[in-house]
Design a protein around this motif. Structure first.
Motif, short mmCIF file in Angstrom:
data_model
loop_
_atom_site.label_atom_id
_atom_site.label_comp_id
_atom_site.label_asym_id
_atom_site.label_seq_id
_atom_site.Cartn_x
_atom_site.Cartn_y
_atom_site.Cartn_z
N UNK A 24 25.17 76.76 -42.28
CA UNK A 24 26.19 76.56 -41.11
C UNK A 24 27.82 76.85 -41.91
N UNK A 25 27.30 78.32 -42.34
CA UNK A 25 27.91 79.05 -42.98
C UNK A 25 30.03 79.32 -42.55
N UNK A 26 30.03 78.82 -41.23
CA UNK A 26 31.71 79.12 -40.73
C UNK A 26 31.99 77.40 -40.62
N UNK A 27 31.54 77.04 -41.03
CA UNK A 27 31.82 75.35 -41.24
C UNK A 27 31.90 75.13 -42.90
N UNK A 28 30.57 75.81 -43.33
CA UNK A 28 31.78 76.38 -44.45
C UNK A 28 32.84 76.51 -45.29
N UNK A 29 32.78 77.82 -44.46
CA UNK A 29 34.13 78.90 -44.80
C UNK A 29 35.42 77.23 -44.14
N UNK A 30 35.22 77.04 -43.04
CA UNK A 30 36.24 76.62 -42.73
C UNK A 30 37.01 75.23 -43.65
N UNK A 31 35.87 74.48 -44.97
CA UNK A 31 35.85 73.78 -45.73
C UNK A 31 36.93 73.94 -46.82
N UNK A 32 36.03 74.76 -46.85
CA UNK A 32 36.90 76.40 -47.90
C UNK A 32 38.83 76.76 -47.86
N UNK A 33 38.60 76.37 -46.44
CA UNK A 33 39.73 77.28 -46.35
C UNK A 33 41.02 75.30 -45.52
N UNK A 34 40.16 74.82 -45.56
CA UNK A 34 41.20 73.39 -45.58
C UNK A 34 41.37 73.13 -46.92
N UNK A 35 40.64 73.70 -48.06
CA UNK A 35 40.72 73.11 -49.37
C UNK A 35 42.23 73.44 -50.02
#
Length: 676
Positions: free
Chosen positions: A386-397
């Motif tokens: 779920x790469x896009x979700x992982x990156x979205x969470x990284x971005x949120x952090x």
């Protein structure tokens, strides 16, 4: 020497009245603080206790201070208790002890030595089997298990079961607010074996304001302990999973005793869990499962796994907590519950992840929500592609405008930066900047390995010897030294945390409502809360203006304070761990400006930043004028710089605090620097 002599005072040499008085001190404080919260059972227990004869009371307290709930009466002897056997009879008659209890073979086996079992077996074995003293304890246990009838033991030995253990456990939890500390804390403190700072206490400074908050905090602690112990023992978990998969359950209360008994058999499970705990938690969990429509999980439609069950137990306690009347839950208690709950959830999530149950782990990590769990959530999303979700969470952090619901710390931000960059080539994200990684000044040394290794791998020891042999030119080749040698000390986190503790001691022990509820706290309850400093701004301002405004810290004042406080339990640092000559040099050579910036970083995240400080501090000869001091992180062969260590060095660089990494290689040709 005074402390040493007191440590030699054994239990047998201390009068039973002494233990009794400490118990009454604990009980009376609980009764004063929580008279409105004590249950009818607790009050009835105390009335029955008060009705006992004095020696029966003494004996009960001595039994409560021993481990376990089963005792061999023939082995209990106290010279200051008249008629011990009569005291036992009185306790049995009053219901504090059960005669010839229903005891498991495992518990029965633990009551006797191997020699006693060998003698017993050889006297009672009828099938020709022989037991030898040279046999291992496990072999003897198997013989006991297969050949011994408990009733035969009862005919020869008088065994009893203690029923008052739960009563004491509840009193201790009211008193301390945790499952770690016990009545022994009062005794050890009185013997000067374990000392605590004195601070203001009053009766309205109490942790609990309702019985339900007491029970829920107790349950979350117990579930956390069960989870931690089981997750560290894969063999027991596997066996327990097999047991659970083979049983059909009608309700949650049927599962909990099986899980708890499994945990209690393990070596590091050192708390008491009782039938009432399992029954209370079972009722809460079953009600929650019914409400959520999850009861089918217990009726055979799906396999009940251990970690599924533990997580649902955690959720049900959390749900019940959220329904409490907010006026009955103070801020300190709420924070304590929140931390315990999140920690237990992280342990469950990590156990699920290790077992390859990634979807379940994801659910648990999201429930936990702390920084450590968010990092694991990102990693699990990547494992599931779920790469896009992982990156979205990284971005949120990394985005303060959208991460308000995320528990963000420096470690998580650094992880999000680097992991996000690595993930971009696997996702639809077009660009993610490569983070700048700080690389500290690094020097390599080839040194002889010490014959007598006293510190870790010996590398720190070798570097200290090297630097104390007039090697100030190691830091600046233009400097040539004559005269006194420099001084180097192994300090790790202790130097900074000790000075930090001494400077802010009045702040840590300030009279803040709810911070202290009993006399045996090494730090206030809210030490790691986000509002901790906010509540003590006046104290911090006074300390900063009076102490940190000087060019150097007041060495004489702080050294006197260290002498006065060195025996106090202080969880942030071992006050006895720092060499006095090291502390004196640190206070006279490190300017206040540097201490202030170091303290500022600690205050940002005390739990996280108290770790990762360099191994050594070096003070060159004063004649050099090249530098007053520097921090050195030593790396032995095959060791590398950890992320939290690198973050501290990046911070040092930001404020021009001299620091080095020294990579050590071993040889037998003598010490020599290598270009690095």
């Amino acid at each position: 020497m005074a402390n040493d002599s007191k440590k030699e005072v054994g239990e047998a040499n201390i009068a039973s009245k002494y233990y009794y008085e400490h118990f009454m001190s604990l009980h009376d404080r609980v009764k004063c603080q929580y008279s409105d919260l004590l249950t009818k059972e607790d009050l009835n227990f105390y009335r029955a206790f008060s009705a006992l004869g004095v020696h029966a009371r003494y004996l009960l307290i001595r039994l409560l201070l021993r481990k376990g709930v089963y005792f061999n009466v023939d082995k209990i002897h106290y010279s200051d208790i008249d008629n011990v056997k009569g005291a036992f009879e009185e306790l049995i008659a009053a219901g504090f002890l059960i005669n010839n209890p229903d005891i498991s073979i495992e518990d029965l086996f633990s009551l006797f030595t191997k020699r006693e079992w060998v003698e017993f077996l050889n006297t009672n074995l009828t099938d020709g089997a022989v037991c030898k003293l040279s046999d291992s304890r496990s072999v003897v246990y198997e013989l006991v298990k297969s050949h011994v009838d408990k009733n035969t033991v009862f005919q020869k030995k008088r065994l009893v079961e203690l029923t008052a253990r739960e009563w004491l456990r509840n009193l201790q939890f009211f008193y301390f607010g945790n499952i770690r500390q016990t009545l022994s804390e009062l005794i050890l403190s009185d013997l000067n074996i374990r000392n605590f700072e004195s601070y203001e206490l009053n009766s309205d400074n109490r942790l609990f304001d309702c019985q339900e908050s007491f029970r829920l905090l107790l349950l979350i602690n117990l579930v956390g302990q069960v989870t931690s112990v089981l997750s560290a023992n894969k063999k027991e978990v596997s066996s327990l999973e097999d047991t659970l998969s083979a049983i059909e359950f009608n309700d949650a209360a049927a599962v909990l005793p099986i899980i708890i008994e499994s945990a209690k058999r393990l070596k590091y499970f050192d708390v008491y869990v009782f039938e009432s705990d399992a029954a209370h938690l079972g009722a809460i969990l079953q009600s929650w499962l019914d409400e959520k429509g999850l009861t089918a999980k217990l009726n055979g439609s799906e396999q009940v796994s251990l970690y599924w069950f533990l997580f649902r137990a955690l959720e049900s306690i959390d749900d019940r907590w959220k329904r409490l009347d907010k006026s009955t839950v103070n801020e300190v208690l709420a924070s304590k519950f929140y931390r315990r709950c999140r920690r237990a959830a992280y342990v469950i999530g990590f156990a699920l992840e290790q077992r390859g149950k990634l979807q379940e782990a994801l659910l648990v990590y999201r429930f936990s929500g702390d920084a450590q769990s968010v990092e694991r959530e990102i990693r699990v999303l990547a494992k599931l592609a779920y790469n896009d979700q992982a990156l979205q969470l990284c971005s949120s952090v990394l985005n303060p405008e959208v991460n308000s619901g995320i528990d963000v710390n420096e470690s998580l931000q650094e992880f999000a930066e680097s992991f996000g960059h690595r993930m971009t080539r696997k996702s639809s994200y077009q660009y993610w900047p490569k983070p700048k990684r700080y690389e500290p000044n690094t020097v390599s040394l080839i040194l002889d390995k010490p014959e007598d290794v006293r510190m870790n791998s010996g590398a720190e020891q070798a570097v200290i010897s090297y630097l104390e042999s007039n090697k100030a030119e190691f830091f600046d080749p233009t400097v040539k030294i004559k005269g006194d040698e420099g001084k180097c000390f192994f300090v790790e986190n202790n130097l900074l945390m000790t000075v930090f503790g001494l400077v802010y001691w009045p702040l840590f022990y300030a009279d803040i409502k709810g911070a202290f509820t009993h006399p045996f706290q090494s730090l206030p309850h809210d030490i790691y809360d986000s509002t901790f400093l906010e509540k003590r701004l006046r104290e911090k301002s006074e300390i900063d203006s009076n102490i940190l405004s000087q060019c150097y810290l007041p060495a004489d004042t702080l050294m006197k304070m260290l002498i006065a406080k060195k025996d106090c339990r202080f969880i942030l640092a071992g006050l006895n761990a720092i060499d006095s000559s090291c502390l004196t040099l640190a206070l006279t050579r490190i300017p206040s400006q540097h201490w202030r910036v170091l303290f500022d970083r600690l205050w940002l995240d005390l739990r996280e930043h108290r770790k990762g400080l360099p191994d050594l501090v070096y003070f060159p000869p004063e004649e050099t004028n090249a530098l007053d001091y520097c921090f050195i992180e030593v790396k032995a062969p095959n060791d590398r710089l950890q992320d939290h260590q690198r973050r501290w060095m990046k911070y040092f660089n930001q404020y021009n605090i001299r620091h080095y990494v020294v990579n050590v290689e071993w040889n037998n040709r003598g010490a020599q620097p290598v270009e690095g």
